[in-house]
Design an enzyme around this catalytic site. Sequence first.
Site, PDB file in Angstrom:
ATOM      1  N   TYR A 249      -4.349 -15.581 -28.016  1.00 57.87           N
ATOM      2  CA  TYR A 249      -5.872 -15.697 -27.644  1.00 57.87           C
ATOM      3  C   TYR A 249      -6.406 -16.831 -27.031  1.00 57.87           C
ATOM      4  O   TYR A 249      -6.613 -16.502 -26.006  1.00 57.87           O
ATOM      5  CB  TYR A 249      -6.752 -15.306 -29.044  1.00 57.87           C
ATOM      6  CG  TYR A 249      -8.426 -15.397 -28.695  1.00 57.87           C
ATOM      7  CD1 TYR A 249      -8.930 -14.295 -27.765  1.00 57.87           C
ATOM      8  CD2 TYR A 249      -9.086 -16.427 -28.867  1.00 57.87           C
ATOM      9  CE1 TYR A 249      -9.991 -14.474 -27.359  1.00 57.87           C
ATOM     10  CE2 TYR A 249     -10.534 -16.504 -28.561  1.00 57.87           C
ATOM     11  CZ  TYR A 249     -10.948 -15.510 -27.922  1.00 57.87           C
ATOM     12  OH  TYR A 249     -12.296 -15.449 -27.397  1.00 57.87           O
TER      13      TYR A 249
ATOM     14  N   LYS B  86      -7.218 -16.905 -22.822  1.00 58.43           N
ATOM     15  CA  LYS B  86      -8.423 -17.362 -22.352  1.00 58.43           C
ATOM     16  C   LYS B  86      -8.564 -18.344 -21.574  1.00 58.43           C
ATOM     17  O   LYS B  86      -9.048 -18.245 -20.329  1.00 58.43           O
ATOM     18  CB  LYS B  86      -9.668 -17.787 -23.537  1.00 58.43           C
ATOM     19  CG  LYS B  86      -9.712 -16.557 -24.534  1.00 58.43           C
ATOM     20  CD  LYS B  86     -10.440 -15.314 -23.703  1.00 58.43           C
ATOM     21  CE  LYS B  86     -11.965 -15.201 -23.594  1.00 58.43           C
ATOM     22  NZ  LYS B  86     -12.431 -14.047 -23.015  1.00 58.43           N
TER      23      LYS B  86
END
Length: 370
Positions: A155, A159
Amino acid sequence: MRTLVYVVTGGCGFLGRHIINNLILFESSLKEVRVYDIRIDQWLLDLVEKCNIIKIVPVIGDVRNKSTLDEALRSADVVIHIASINDVAGKFTNDSIMDVNINGTKNVVDSCLYNGVRVLVYTSSYSAVGPNFLGDAMIRGNENTYYQSNHKEAYPLSKQLSEKYILEANGTMSNIGLRLCTCALRPLGVFGEYCPVLETLYRRSYKSRKMYKYADDKVFHSRVYAGNVAWMHILAARNMIENGQHSPLCNNVYYCYDTSPTEHYHDFNMHFFNQLGMDLRNTCLPLWCLRFIANINKGLRVLLSPICSYTPLLNPYTLIKECTTFTIETDKAFKDFGYVPLYTWEESRSKTQLWIRELEAKSSSQKPKS
Protein backbone atom coordinates in the site's frame (compact mmCIF):
# COMPACT_ATOMS: atom_id res chain seq x y z
CA MET A 1 -22.58 30.31 -13.32
CA ARG A 2 -22.61 26.50 -13.21
CA THR A 3 -20.40 25.23 -16.03
CA LEU A 4 -17.94 22.69 -14.58
CA VAL A 5 -18.14 18.91 -14.78
CA TYR A 6 -16.32 16.95 -12.05
CA VAL A 7 -15.54 13.25 -11.93
CA VAL A 8 -14.71 11.67 -8.56
CA THR A 9 -13.20 8.19 -8.78
CA GLY A 10 -13.86 6.12 -5.67
CA GLY A 11 -16.59 8.61 -4.87
CA CYS A 12 -18.74 6.17 -2.88
CA GLY A 13 -16.03 5.61 -0.27
CA PHE A 14 -15.51 7.36 3.06
CA LEU A 15 -13.57 10.36 1.78
CA GLY A 16 -15.45 10.39 -1.53
CA ARG A 17 -18.72 10.87 0.31
CA HIS A 18 -17.36 13.94 2.08
CA ILE A 19 -16.00 15.35 -1.18
CA ILE A 20 -19.31 14.85 -3.01
CA ASN A 21 -21.29 16.48 -0.20
CA ASN A 22 -18.93 19.44 0.08
CA LEU A 23 -18.74 19.93 -3.68
CA ILE A 24 -22.51 20.25 -3.82
CA LEU A 25 -22.54 22.66 -0.89
CA PHE A 26 -19.58 24.89 -1.70
CA GLU A 27 -18.58 24.72 -5.38
CA SER A 28 -20.74 27.37 -7.03
CA SER A 29 -19.41 26.56 -10.53
CA LEU A 30 -20.41 22.89 -10.34
CA LYS A 31 -22.87 21.80 -13.03
CA GLU A 32 -22.43 18.02 -12.92
CA VAL A 33 -20.58 15.50 -10.77
CA ARG A 34 -20.00 11.93 -11.90
CA VAL A 35 -19.34 9.43 -9.14
CA TYR A 36 -17.20 6.61 -10.53
CA ASP A 37 -16.88 3.53 -8.33
CA ILE A 38 -17.04 -0.26 -8.38
CA ARG A 39 -20.29 -0.04 -6.43
CA ILE A 40 -23.05 2.53 -5.96
CA ASP A 41 -24.27 2.93 -2.38
CA GLN A 42 -27.77 3.84 -1.29
CA TRP A 43 -26.74 7.22 0.15
CA LEU A 44 -25.72 8.33 -3.34
CA LEU A 45 -28.99 7.19 -4.91
CA ASP A 46 -30.83 9.12 -2.19
CA LEU A 47 -28.72 12.19 -2.97
CA VAL A 48 -29.56 11.92 -6.68
CA GLU A 49 -33.26 12.07 -5.76
CA LYS A 50 -32.87 15.04 -3.41
CA CYS A 51 -30.52 17.27 -5.42
CA ASN A 52 -32.24 19.33 -8.11
CA ILE A 53 -29.64 22.03 -8.81
CA ILE A 54 -26.67 19.81 -9.70
CA LYS A 55 -26.71 16.75 -11.93
CA ILE A 56 -25.32 13.74 -10.07
CA VAL A 57 -24.42 10.77 -12.26
CA PRO A 58 -23.48 7.45 -10.60
CA VAL A 59 -21.17 5.38 -12.83
CA ILE A 60 -20.24 1.79 -12.01
CA GLY A 61 -16.71 1.12 -13.17
CA ASP A 62 -13.20 0.00 -12.24
CA VAL A 63 -10.19 2.26 -12.77
CA ARG A 64 -8.50 -0.71 -14.42
CA ASN A 65 -11.16 -0.65 -17.15
CA LYS A 66 -9.85 1.95 -19.59
CA SER A 67 -12.88 2.01 -21.90
CA THR A 68 -15.37 2.61 -19.07
CA LEU A 69 -13.07 5.25 -17.63
CA ASP A 70 -12.75 7.03 -20.99
CA GLU A 71 -16.53 7.23 -21.25
CA ALA A 72 -16.94 8.52 -17.68
CA LEU A 73 -14.38 11.31 -18.22
CA ARG A 74 -15.83 12.54 -21.52
CA SER A 75 -16.19 16.38 -21.48
CA ALA A 76 -15.05 16.52 -17.82
CA ASP A 77 -13.16 19.56 -16.53
CA VAL A 78 -11.85 18.21 -13.21
CA VAL A 79 -11.02 14.71 -11.99
CA ILE A 80 -10.50 14.00 -8.30
CA HIS A 81 -8.85 10.59 -8.19
CA ILE A 82 -9.44 8.86 -4.86
CA ALA A 83 -10.05 5.27 -5.99
CA SER A 84 -7.50 2.89 -4.49
CA ILE A 85 -7.19 -0.16 -2.30
CA ASN A 86 -6.34 1.08 1.18
CA ASP A 87 -5.42 -2.15 2.87
CA VAL A 88 -3.12 -2.55 5.86
CA ALA A 89 -4.62 -5.77 7.24
CA GLY A 90 -3.76 -8.01 4.29
CA LYS A 91 -7.26 -8.53 2.93
CA PHE A 92 -6.01 -8.04 -0.65
CA THR A 93 -2.98 -9.51 -2.39
CA ASN A 94 0.01 -7.29 -3.09
CA ASP A 95 -0.56 -7.76 -6.83
CA SER A 96 -4.15 -6.52 -6.53
CA ILE A 97 -3.08 -3.44 -4.56
CA MET A 98 -0.36 -2.55 -7.05
CA ASP A 99 -2.66 -3.18 -10.01
CA VAL A 100 -5.49 -0.94 -8.78
CA ASN A 101 -3.37 1.77 -7.19
CA ILE A 102 -0.66 2.10 -9.85
CA ASN A 103 -2.11 0.80 -13.11
CA GLY A 104 -5.48 2.30 -12.24
CA THR A 105 -3.82 5.68 -11.66
CA LYS A 106 -2.01 5.42 -15.00
CA ASN A 107 -5.36 4.74 -16.67
CA VAL A 108 -6.86 7.83 -15.03
CA VAL A 109 -4.00 10.00 -16.32
CA ASP A 110 -4.34 8.52 -19.81
CA SER A 111 -8.10 9.09 -19.81
CA CYS A 112 -7.59 12.69 -18.68
CA LEU A 113 -5.25 13.28 -21.63
CA TYR A 114 -7.56 11.46 -24.05
CA ASN A 115 -10.56 13.56 -22.99
CA GLY A 116 -8.82 16.90 -22.53
CA VAL A 117 -9.46 17.12 -18.78
CA ARG A 118 -7.98 20.35 -17.42
CA VAL A 119 -7.29 19.45 -13.78
CA LEU A 120 -6.39 16.22 -11.97
CA VAL A 121 -6.24 16.22 -8.17
CA TYR A 122 -4.78 13.02 -6.75
CA THR A 123 -5.63 11.82 -3.25
CA SER A 124 -2.32 10.44 -2.05
CA SER A 125 -1.57 9.66 1.61
CA TYR A 126 0.97 10.47 4.28
CA SER A 127 1.80 6.75 3.98
CA ALA A 128 3.51 7.58 0.67
CA VAL A 129 6.18 9.16 2.88
CA GLY A 130 6.09 7.09 6.05
CA PRO A 131 6.44 5.59 8.55
CA ASN A 132 9.08 3.50 6.78
CA PHE A 133 9.73 -0.15 7.63
CA LEU A 134 12.51 0.90 10.03
CA GLY A 135 10.05 2.85 12.18
CA ASP A 136 11.89 6.18 11.84
CA ALA A 137 9.94 9.02 13.44
CA MET A 138 8.78 12.18 11.67
CA ILE A 139 8.37 15.01 14.19
CA ARG A 140 6.69 18.27 13.10
CA GLY A 141 7.71 17.62 9.52
CA ASN A 142 6.47 19.40 6.41
CA GLU A 143 6.52 18.96 2.63
CA ASN A 144 10.22 19.85 2.49
CA THR A 145 11.39 17.62 5.35
CA TYR A 146 13.80 14.89 4.28
CA TYR A 147 12.60 11.43 5.24
CA GLN A 148 13.92 8.06 4.09
CA SER A 149 10.76 6.65 2.50
CA ASN A 150 11.69 2.98 2.24
CA HIS A 151 8.61 0.77 1.95
CA LYS A 152 8.19 -2.99 1.96
CA GLU A 153 4.39 -3.09 2.12
CA ALA A 154 2.36 -2.79 -1.09
CA TYR A 155 0.00 0.00 0.00
CA PRO A 156 2.52 2.74 0.95
CA LEU A 157 4.76 1.79 -1.97
CA SER A 158 1.84 2.01 -4.40
CA LYS A 159 0.88 5.47 -3.11
CA GLN A 160 4.49 6.66 -3.36
CA LEU A 161 4.84 5.48 -6.97
CA SER A 162 1.39 6.74 -8.01
CA GLU A 163 2.09 10.16 -6.54
CA LYS A 164 5.30 10.37 -8.56
CA TYR A 165 3.47 9.39 -11.75
CA ILE A 166 0.73 11.99 -11.17
CA LEU A 167 3.22 14.82 -10.66
CA GLU A 168 5.26 13.82 -13.71
CA ALA A 169 2.07 14.07 -15.81
CA ASN A 170 1.70 17.78 -15.04
CA GLY A 171 1.97 19.93 -18.15
CA THR A 172 1.42 17.04 -20.57
CA MET A 173 -0.51 18.11 -23.68
CA SER A 174 -3.91 16.46 -24.09
CA ASN A 175 -5.53 15.29 -27.32
CA ILE A 176 -7.37 18.60 -27.65
CA GLY A 177 -4.33 20.79 -27.02
CA LEU A 178 -4.78 21.56 -23.32
CA ARG A 179 -2.02 21.05 -20.77
CA LEU A 180 -3.05 18.88 -17.83
CA CYS A 181 -2.65 20.45 -14.37
CA THR A 182 -1.89 17.92 -11.62
CA CYS A 183 -1.21 17.97 -7.89
CA ALA A 184 -1.17 15.46 -5.04
CA LEU A 185 -2.75 15.88 -1.61
CA ARG A 186 -1.60 13.76 1.34
CA PRO A 187 -4.26 13.37 4.04
CA LEU A 188 -2.94 12.57 7.49
CA GLY A 189 -4.82 10.10 9.70
CA VAL A 190 -8.36 10.89 8.54
CA PHE A 191 -11.35 10.70 10.89
CA GLY A 192 -14.98 11.69 10.65
CA GLU A 193 -18.43 10.36 9.86
CA TYR A 194 -18.47 7.08 7.89
CA CYS A 195 -14.81 6.36 8.75
CA PRO A 196 -14.38 2.57 8.29
CA VAL A 197 -11.48 2.37 10.75
CA LEU A 198 -13.46 4.05 13.54
CA GLU A 199 -16.45 1.85 12.74
CA THR A 200 -14.29 -1.28 12.91
CA LEU A 201 -12.83 -0.20 16.26
CA TYR A 202 -16.33 0.46 17.56
CA ARG A 203 -17.72 -2.90 16.44
CA ARG A 204 -14.78 -4.83 17.89
CA SER A 205 -15.23 -3.11 21.24
CA TYR A 206 -19.03 -2.93 21.32
CA LYS A 207 -19.57 -5.85 23.68
CA SER A 208 -16.52 -5.60 25.93
CA ARG A 209 -16.52 -1.77 26.12
CA LYS A 210 -12.72 -1.99 26.18
CA MET A 211 -10.10 -0.72 23.74
CA TYR A 212 -6.38 -1.46 23.85
CA LYS A 213 -3.34 0.49 22.79
CA TYR A 214 0.05 -1.02 22.10
CA ALA A 215 2.29 2.01 21.64
CA ASP A 216 4.03 4.11 24.26
CA ASP A 217 2.06 7.13 25.49
CA LYS A 218 4.72 9.40 23.96
CA VAL A 219 3.99 8.21 20.39
CA PHE A 220 1.95 10.91 18.66
CA HIS A 221 0.15 11.13 15.32
CA SER A 222 -1.30 14.01 13.32
CA ARG A 223 -4.98 13.65 12.41
CA VAL A 224 -7.33 15.54 10.09
CA TYR A 225 -11.11 15.72 9.67
CA ALA A 226 -12.50 14.30 6.42
CA GLY A 227 -14.57 17.43 5.77
CA ASN A 228 -11.42 19.55 5.80
CA VAL A 229 -9.64 17.11 3.49
CA ALA A 230 -12.59 17.45 1.11
CA TRP A 231 -12.43 21.25 1.36
CA MET A 232 -8.73 21.25 0.47
CA HIS A 233 -9.49 19.15 -2.62
CA ILE A 234 -12.14 21.64 -3.70
CA LEU A 235 -9.86 24.67 -3.20
CA ALA A 236 -6.99 22.95 -5.00
CA ALA A 237 -9.13 22.12 -8.04
CA ARG A 238 -10.61 25.62 -8.08
CA ASN A 239 -7.19 27.28 -8.05
CA MET A 240 -5.87 25.16 -10.90
CA ILE A 241 -9.02 25.74 -12.98
CA GLU A 242 -8.63 29.50 -12.51
CA ASN A 243 -4.85 29.72 -13.02
CA GLY A 244 -3.92 26.76 -15.22
CA GLN A 245 -0.19 26.07 -15.41
CA HIS A 246 0.45 29.32 -13.51
CA SER A 247 -1.11 27.80 -10.38
CA PRO A 248 1.42 27.11 -7.59
CA LEU A 249 -0.29 23.74 -7.11
CA CYS A 250 0.87 22.35 -10.45
CA ASN A 251 3.40 19.53 -10.02
CA ASN A 252 3.20 20.07 -6.28
CA VAL A 253 2.30 18.06 -3.20
CA TYR A 254 0.58 19.12 0.03
CA TYR A 255 -0.25 17.53 3.36
CA CYS A 256 -3.92 17.84 4.36
CA TYR A 257 -4.08 19.32 7.85
CA ASP A 258 -6.35 21.21 10.23
CA THR A 259 -6.49 22.20 13.91
CA SER A 260 -7.15 18.71 15.29
CA PRO A 261 -4.91 17.98 18.30
CA THR A 262 -1.75 15.93 17.88
CA GLU A 263 -2.08 13.02 20.31
CA HIS A 264 -1.56 9.30 20.74
CA TYR A 265 -3.68 7.55 18.10
CA HIS A 266 -6.01 5.79 20.54
CA ASP A 267 -6.15 8.69 23.00
CA PHE A 268 -7.40 10.78 20.08
CA ASN A 269 -10.04 8.20 19.20
CA MET A 270 -11.35 8.32 22.76
CA HIS A 271 -12.68 11.82 22.03
CA PHE A 272 -15.41 9.89 20.19
CA PHE A 273 -15.71 6.71 22.25
CA ASN A 274 -15.59 8.13 25.78
CA GLN A 275 -19.21 9.20 25.45
CA LEU A 276 -20.19 5.51 25.18
CA GLY A 277 -18.45 4.60 28.43
CA MET A 278 -15.66 2.75 26.67
CA ASP A 279 -12.39 2.22 28.51
CA LEU A 280 -8.92 2.55 26.96
CA ARG A 281 -6.31 0.22 28.43
CA ASN A 282 -2.61 -0.30 27.89
CA THR A 283 -1.62 -3.77 26.79
CA CYS A 284 0.57 -5.58 29.28
CA LEU A 285 2.70 -7.17 26.55
CA PRO A 286 6.21 -5.83 25.83
CA LEU A 287 7.05 -4.57 22.36
CA TRP A 288 9.21 -7.59 21.47
CA CYS A 289 6.26 -9.85 22.21
CA LEU A 290 3.91 -7.74 20.09
CA ARG A 291 6.40 -7.92 17.22
CA PHE A 292 6.50 -11.69 17.58
CA ILE A 293 2.69 -11.93 17.51
CA ALA A 294 2.52 -9.53 14.55
CA ASN A 295 4.93 -11.70 12.55
CA ILE A 296 3.04 -14.85 13.53
CA ASN A 297 -0.17 -13.20 12.28
CA LYS A 298 1.54 -12.32 9.00
CA GLY A 299 2.72 -15.90 8.56
CA LEU A 300 -0.72 -17.31 9.36
CA ARG A 301 -2.31 -14.96 6.83
CA VAL A 302 -0.04 -16.35 4.10
CA LEU A 303 -0.53 -19.98 5.16
CA LEU A 304 -4.32 -19.70 5.43
CA SER A 305 -4.84 -17.60 2.29
CA PRO A 306 -5.69 -20.63 0.06
CA ILE A 307 -8.58 -21.65 2.33
CA CYS A 308 -9.78 -18.53 4.16
CA SER A 309 -9.24 -14.83 4.70
CA TYR A 310 -7.32 -14.24 7.94
CA THR A 311 -6.84 -10.50 8.39
CA PRO A 312 -5.92 -9.58 11.99
CA LEU A 313 -5.44 -5.89 12.70
CA LEU A 314 -2.08 -6.58 14.36
CA ASN A 315 0.64 -7.23 11.78
CA PRO A 316 4.19 -5.86 11.32
CA TYR A 317 3.01 -2.86 9.27
CA THR A 318 0.14 -1.80 11.55
CA LEU A 319 2.42 -2.21 14.59
CA ILE A 320 5.06 0.07 13.05
CA LYS A 321 2.38 2.63 12.15
CA GLU A 322 1.01 2.67 15.69
CA CYS A 323 4.40 2.69 17.42
CA THR A 324 6.06 5.39 15.29
CA THR A 325 5.57 9.10 15.89
CA PHE A 326 4.50 10.81 12.66
CA THR A 327 3.47 14.44 13.04
CA ILE A 328 3.18 17.23 10.49
CA GLU A 329 3.30 20.99 11.03
CA THR A 330 2.81 23.00 7.84
CA ASP A 331 0.98 25.97 6.34
CA LYS A 332 2.04 25.41 2.73
CA ALA A 333 -1.56 25.01 1.51
CA PHE A 334 -2.52 28.32 3.13
CA LYS A 335 0.42 30.14 1.55
CA ASP A 336 -0.07 28.66 -1.93
CA PHE A 337 -3.83 28.67 -2.35
CA GLY A 338 -5.42 30.16 0.75
CA TYR A 339 -6.55 26.96 2.46
CA VAL A 340 -8.06 27.50 5.90
CA PRO A 341 -9.92 24.59 7.55
CA LEU A 342 -13.64 24.81 6.89
CA TYR A 343 -14.52 22.98 10.11
CA THR A 344 -13.06 23.72 13.55
CA TRP A 345 -11.81 20.92 15.77
CA GLU A 346 -14.90 21.35 17.95
CA GLU A 347 -17.22 20.99 14.95
CA SER A 348 -15.28 18.02 13.60
CA ARG A 349 -15.36 16.27 16.96
CA SER A 350 -19.07 16.97 17.43
CA LYS A 351 -20.01 15.63 13.98
CA THR A 352 -17.98 12.47 14.54
CA GLN A 353 -19.42 11.96 18.03
CA LEU A 354 -22.95 12.25 16.65
CA TRP A 355 -22.22 9.62 14.01
CA ILE A 356 -20.74 7.27 16.65
CA ARG A 357 -23.90 7.71 18.75
CA GLU A 358 -25.95 6.78 15.69
CA LEU A 359 -23.91 3.59 15.33
CA GLU A 360 -24.52 2.85 19.00
CA ALA A 361 -28.26 3.42 18.69
CA LYS A 362 -28.44 1.16 15.65
CA SER A 363 -26.44 -1.58 17.38
CA SER A 364 -28.59 -1.34 20.50
CA SER A 365 -31.80 -1.61 18.47
CA GLN A 366 -30.51 -4.81 16.86
CA LYS A 367 -29.78 -6.52 20.18
CA PRO A 368 -31.84 -9.69 20.68
CA LYS A 369 -34.47 -9.12 23.36
CA SER A 370 -34.13 -11.30 26.42
